[in-house]
Design an enzyme around this catalytic site. Sequence first.
Site, short mmCIF file in Angstrom:
data_model
loop_
_atom_site.label_atom_id
_atom_site.label_comp_id
_atom_site.label_asym_id
_atom_site.label_seq_id
_atom_site.Cartn_x
_atom_site.Cartn_y
_atom_site.Cartn_z
N SER A 108 -1.86 5.48 -10.19
CA SER A 108 -1.81 6.59 -9.24
C SER A 108 -1.83 7.92 -9.98
CB SER A 108 -0.53 6.48 -8.42
OG SER A 108 -0.33 7.67 -7.71
N SER A 109 -2.40 8.93 -9.34
CA SER A 109 -2.46 10.25 -10.00
C SER A 109 -1.08 10.87 -10.16
CB SER A 109 -3.37 11.18 -9.20
OG SER A 109 -2.84 11.38 -7.92
N CYS A 110 -0.06 10.37 -9.43
CA CYS A 110 1.27 11.01 -9.60
C CYS A 110 1.95 10.56 -10.89
CB CYS A 110 2.16 10.84 -8.38
SG CYS A 110 2.22 9.24 -7.73
N TYR A 137 8.97 5.78 -10.38
CA TYR A 137 7.70 5.19 -9.93
C TYR A 137 6.63 5.40 -11.00
CZ TYR A 137 3.49 4.80 -6.99
OH TYR A 137 2.28 4.46 -6.46
N LYS A 141 4.46 2.67 -13.15
CA LYS A 141 2.99 2.63 -13.09
C LYS A 141 2.37 2.82 -14.47
CE LYS A 141 2.06 1.72 -9.01
NZ LYS A 141 1.08 0.70 -8.61
N HIS A 180 3.65 9.81 3.14
CA HIS A 180 3.02 10.88 2.35
C HIS A 180 2.71 12.07 3.26
CE1 HIS A 180 2.02 7.50 -0.54
NE2 HIS A 180 2.65 8.38 -1.27
N1 LIG Z 1 -1.11 5.51 -0.76
C1 LIG Z 1 -1.54 6.38 -1.66
O1 LIG Z 1 -1.74 7.58 -1.39
C2 LIG Z 1 -1.83 5.93 -3.07
C3 LIG Z 1 -2.33 6.86 -3.96
C4 LIG Z 1 -2.61 6.46 -5.25
C5 LIG Z 1 -2.36 5.15 -5.64
N2 LIG Z 1 -1.86 4.26 -4.75
C6 LIG Z 1 -1.59 2.91 -5.24
O2 LIG Z 1 -2.25 1.94 -4.45
C7 LIG Z 1 -1.44 0.77 -4.37
C8 LIG Z 1 -1.24 0.35 -2.93
O3 LIG Z 1 -0.70 1.43 -2.20
P1 LIG Z 1 -0.66 1.40 -0.59
O4 LIG Z 1 -0.62 2.80 -0.16
O5 LIG Z 1 -1.69 0.46 -0.10
O6 LIG Z 1 0.79 0.77 -0.36
P2 LIG Z 1 1.36 0.09 0.99
O7 LIG Z 1 0.52 0.42 2.16
O8 LIG Z 1 2.82 0.39 1.01
O9 LIG Z 1 1.17 -1.47 0.70
C9 LIG Z 1 1.92 -2.09 -0.27
C10 LIG Z 1 1.50 -3.52 -0.36
O10 LIG Z 1 2.28 -4.12 -1.41
C11 LIG Z 1 2.82 -5.32 -0.91
N3 LIG Z 1 4.09 -5.57 -1.58
C12 LIG Z 1 5.12 -4.70 -1.79
N4 LIG Z 1 6.12 -5.34 -2.41
C13 LIG Z 1 5.73 -6.63 -2.58
C14 LIG Z 1 6.33 -7.77 -3.16
N5 LIG Z 1 7.56 -7.73 -3.68
N6 LIG Z 1 5.63 -8.92 -3.15
C15 LIG Z 1 4.40 -8.99 -2.62
N7 LIG Z 1 3.77 -7.95 -2.08
C16 LIG Z 1 4.44 -6.78 -2.06
C17 LIG Z 1 3.03 -5.13 0.57
O11 LIG Z 1 3.06 -6.38 1.19
P3 LIG Z 1 3.87 -6.68 2.57
O12 LIG Z 1 3.32 -5.73 3.59
O13 LIG Z 1 3.57 -8.10 2.89
O14 LIG Z 1 5.31 -6.41 2.27
C18 LIG Z 1 1.77 -4.32 0.91
O15 LIG Z 1 0.69 -5.21 1.12
C19 LIG Z 1 -0.16 1.08 -5.09
O16 LIG Z 1 -0.20 0.55 -6.38
C20 LIG Z 1 -0.12 2.57 -5.15
O17 LIG Z 1 0.56 3.02 -6.29
C21 LIG Z 1 -1.59 4.61 -3.46
#
Ligand SMILES: NC(=O)c1ccc[n+]([C@@H]2O[C@H](COP(=O)([O-])OP(=O)(O)OC[C@H]3O[C@@H](n4cnc5c(N)ncnc54)[C@H](OP(=O)(O)O)[C@@H]3O)[C@@H](O)[C@H]2O)c1
Length: 310
Positions: A108-110, A137, A141, A180
């Site tokens: 992630s960019s953060c 976090y 990462k 967010h």
């Molecule tokens: N959102 C952003 O703006 C953003 C920006 C940059 C990078 N990212 C990166 O993209 C990735 C996904 O982000 P997102 O926004 O899609 O997050 P999200 O919507 O919160 O989804 C998180 C996912 O992780 C799963 N998860 C969490 N804990 C788990 C565990 N203990 N075991 C198995 N699965 C688990 C959840 O599964 P369940 O639903 O089944 O619990 C869900 O499918 C992350 O690595 C994040 O750092 C996100």
Amino acid sequence: MKKNSKIYIAGHSGMVGSALLRHLMEKGFTSLIFRTSRELDLTNQAAVAKFFKEESPEYVFLAAAKVGGIEANNTQRAQFLYQNLMIESNVIHQSYLNNVLKLLFLASSCIYPKYADQPIKEEALLSGKLEPTNEPYAIAKIAGVKLCENYNKEYGCDFISVMPTNLYGPNDNYDLKNSHVLPALLRKFHEAKIQNLKSVEIWGTGTPMREFLHVDDLAEACIYLMDIYKGNISVNIGTGKDISIHDLALLIKEILGYQGKLVWKKEKPDGTPRKLLDVSLIHSLGWEHKIQLRQGIEQVYHEKFTSAHE
Ligand SMILES: NC(=O)c1ccc[n+]([C@@H]2O[C@H](COP(=O)([O-])OP(=O)(O)OC[C@H]3O[C@@H](n4cnc5c(N)ncnc54)[C@H](OP(=O)(O)O)[C@@H]3O)[C@@H](O)[C@H]2O)c1
């Protein structure tokens, strides 16, 4: 990836994972594997080992993580550090042990330094102090990026990582306690509009500059990089354009047609002053985003709110 390659999407129910799943299905990939966290807790080492042994995925998209906004990152500091370290260590190590052909890790960019030169180049990683509110976090990462890099160096794996900017899109988190900024603003303005409230409170000063990428663009970029990119540089994925939180609020206000006032809660934390990614590397690799911010927000707003509430 071949159309029948066995592809595991870790975190398929989340915003990023569900976009990956949609796009892989649309492209005709037929052998997709996924589990909810209830079915497979990725912090559980033995369970992850058993899963990889039984399923033998060939490709892994690691989009499972504990994710949240400033408040959640700042108050659940141990949980953000522990859970993310465990998820990454377990999935990356089992991918190595079970001969996964290629893995893509979502960083992630953060995780870049708080005062990194703008726009932020990939080399800025670990060049300065982190933003204190999300340091746990970020540390987790960064460990994930370093796991990929060093499994490549020591074991000859093909594990890549990517640095997406702030994302928005279908399946975003709209819970005001840990969402967010963009989904939080959409929800606040929508509720203010339907309840005829005179004003909307917004955290911070409105001056921070942020970049936003639609998650459909991100999914396309990840699938593209999985096919064509090999290397230890964690590739920035963004639009290369930023906007102040103040202007973002005005844009959302205008798109929703909300007539009330904005009240800035200046005592609340702003986070990093500016965060814009240098996207020249991914452009040079042949990928650019397609969805413009206004178009993306209009689409998300209509999908999420107007059909259900009006
Ligand atoms: N959102 C952003 O703006 C953003 C920006 C940059 C990078 N990212 C990166 O993209 C990735 C996904 O982000 P997102 O926004 O899609 O997050 P999200 O919507 O919160 O989804 C998180 C996912 O992780 C799963 N998860 C969490 N804990 C788990 C565990 N203990 N075991 C198995 N699965 C688990 C959840 O599964 P369940 O639903 O089944 O619990 C869900 O499918 C992350 O690595 C994040 O750092 C996100």
